[in-house]
Design an enzyme around this catalytic site. Structure first.
Site, PDB file in Angstrom:
ATOM      1  CG  ASP A 260      -2.037  -0.967   1.180  1.00  0.00           C
ATOM      2  OD1 ASP A 260      -1.985  -1.867   0.329  1.00  0.00           O
ATOM      3  OD2 ASP A 260      -2.977  -0.846   1.997  1.00  0.00           O
TER       4      ASP A 260
ATOM      5  CG  HIS B 175       1.988   0.151   4.385  1.00  0.00           C
ATOM      6  ND1 HIS B 175       1.516  -0.698   5.363  1.00  0.00           N
ATOM      7  CD2 HIS B 175       0.964   0.982   4.087  1.00  0.00           C
ATOM      8  CE1 HIS B 175       0.258  -0.387   5.641  1.00  0.00           C
ATOM      9  NE2 HIS B 175      -0.110   0.629   4.881  1.00  0.00           N
TER      10      HIS B 175
HETATM   11 ZN   LIG Z   1      -2.820   3.215   2.959  1.00  0.00          ZN
END
Ligand SMILES: [Zn+2]
Length: 429
Positions: free
Chosen positions: A156, A311
């Site tokens: 992400d 992430h």
């Molecule tokens: Zn996010």
């Protein structure tokens, strides 16, 4: 039936390899070729109705989009939070039509109370009629789990110029398919990294334009956040329209999710494990803590499969994935990208959302079942919007018992039959 399936698979695979091998995959081994070649792309079919919303600049067959990364390219998009009073008419018309057709539930937006999306009195985020991910409710048709033995990889909040390129290189070197849930303004500000991901054949999915809590937004602001991100990706990839999105913080409900799917054809992907890697270096999140959590998941049960929230937002997060990769292999996980979970079914059957694994709604836990102002079952942490850390307040941990993907066997069987028919057609004609 079992024998029939085997025969059909045997018939289908050679033609798939032949018909769908993409030049940039040349040199990969056969398994990789097959996996990449299956029609499970991150983008929507060319005949998907959502394409009509993004054709405005293509009146001329000779139209070419500005080169990615140039000032002319950047000038075509909002530079920050998009203005929902200045939206393309086609998008607004599509939303209004969906509302008029009763497809967008009339749920009031939340407001942030102590950092957590909170519904007004009388609305319970955990009730199935609202079904907020922040409140631990799973909307049927959304993806929270992977099939047995499958590890669905996604990252992400990219692209980030300092961290993403190294990750993309690692993924390419190891032939790891991954879905990158990208933020619009980060694409705008990190064009070279974006192009690296795209040219490397990585999946690109929507993570909104400036990373808000989606349930706090009006319908038009939801439209703007998703629409501009899709426009940016569409215009920067030669016209590919993403098929998947992940709401920031996992914060979506039946209203925001309906806008995503009914207007834009997007399937929602959440996650079932969270490394908290967005907060690397803080709150006890370290290389050791992530590796410890990863080890537990990767050596644990294979059912359900894993969708791990990760992430590309800091070097610690990227390093933690790379450190865990050998464990993924040694424990026998089948690595696919998050977008590949559907294994191409929605692509094959010609419907917007028909390929989504049917996930039964998970009743909310007792702690949130009665109070109309029940707090989300996991508190949201610090957030800093599009350019900063994304917290992970979706309370997947309260999702208790996991559904065993009842439709998966049926879908895979149907898919196999379709492959067989496709193969037979290729042989005959
Ligand atoms: Zn996010």
């Amino acid at each position: 039936m079992h024998t029939l399936q085997l025969i059909l698979v045997a018939l289908a695979l050679p033609s798939l390899i032949f018909a769908h091998t993409i030049p940039r995959d040349a040199g990969h081994d056969h398994d990789e070729t097959i996996r990449r070649a299956l029609p499970s792309a991150w983008y929507q079919r060319d005949d998907h109705p959502a394409h009509a919303l993004f054709k405005r600049q293509q009146a001329s067959s000779t139209f070419t989009y500005p080169q990615v990364g140039t000032p002319a390219w950047s000038a075509g998009f909002p530079q920050s939070t998009p203005d929902s009073s200045q939206l393309p008419t086609a998008w607004v018309n599509a939303l209004n039509a969906a509302v008029a057709a009763g497809k967008i539930p009339n749920i009031p937006p939340t407001t942030l109370v102590n950092g957590s999306p909170t519904y007004p009195q009388g609305t319970n985020g955990g009730d199935p009629s609202v079904c907020s991910g922040t409140y631990g409710c799973r909307i049927p048709g959304d993806i929270w789990d992977a099939p047995t033995g499958v590890l669905a990889t996604g990252f992400d909040d990219g692209p980030i110029g300092q961290f993403s390129p190294g990750l993309y290189t690692f993924l390419s070197q190891n032939n790891i398919p991954a879905t990158h849930f990208m933020i619009g303004v980060n694409i705008l500000n990190n064009a070279a990294a974006f192009q690296q991901a795209f040219s490397a054949g990585q999946d690109i999915a929507v993570h909104t334009y400036t990373h808000p809590y989606m349930t706090t937004l009006s319908n038009l602001d939801v439209l703007a956040q998703i629409g501009w991100t899709m426009e940016l990706i569409h215009n920067s990839t030669g016209g590919k329209l993403p098929a998947f999105w992940r709401p920031p913080y996992g914060d979506s409900d039946v209203r925001t999710r309906a806008i995503a799917v009914e207007v834009f054809g997007l399937t929602t992907i959440i996650w079932n494990h969270d490394t908290n890697d967005w907060n690397f270096g803080n709150a006890g999140v370290s290389a050791q803590s992530i590796q410890s959590a990863m080890t537990g998941w990767l050596t644990g049960p294979k059912t359900p499969g894993l969708i791990i929230l990760e992430h590309e937002l800091n070097q610690g997060a990227v390093n933690a994935f790379e450190a865990a990769y050998p464990l993924m292999i040694s424990n026998g996980w089948n690595l696919v990208s998050a977008a590949q979970i559907l294994n191409g079914h929605s692509w094959m059957n010609g419907t917007d959302n028909g390929g989504v694994l049917p996930v039964a709604a998970t009743p909310t836990t007792s702690s949130t079942s009665t109070s109309s102002t029940a707090a989300p079952s996991s508190s949201s942490a610090t957030r800093s919007g599009a350019n900063g850390a994304a917290s992970s307040s979706a309370s997947h941990k309260s999702g208790a018992s996991t559904t065993k993907l009842p439709g998966w066997t049926v879908y895979s069987g149907l898919f196999t039959v379709l492959l067989g028919l496709f193969s037979a057609g290729a042989v005959l004609f």
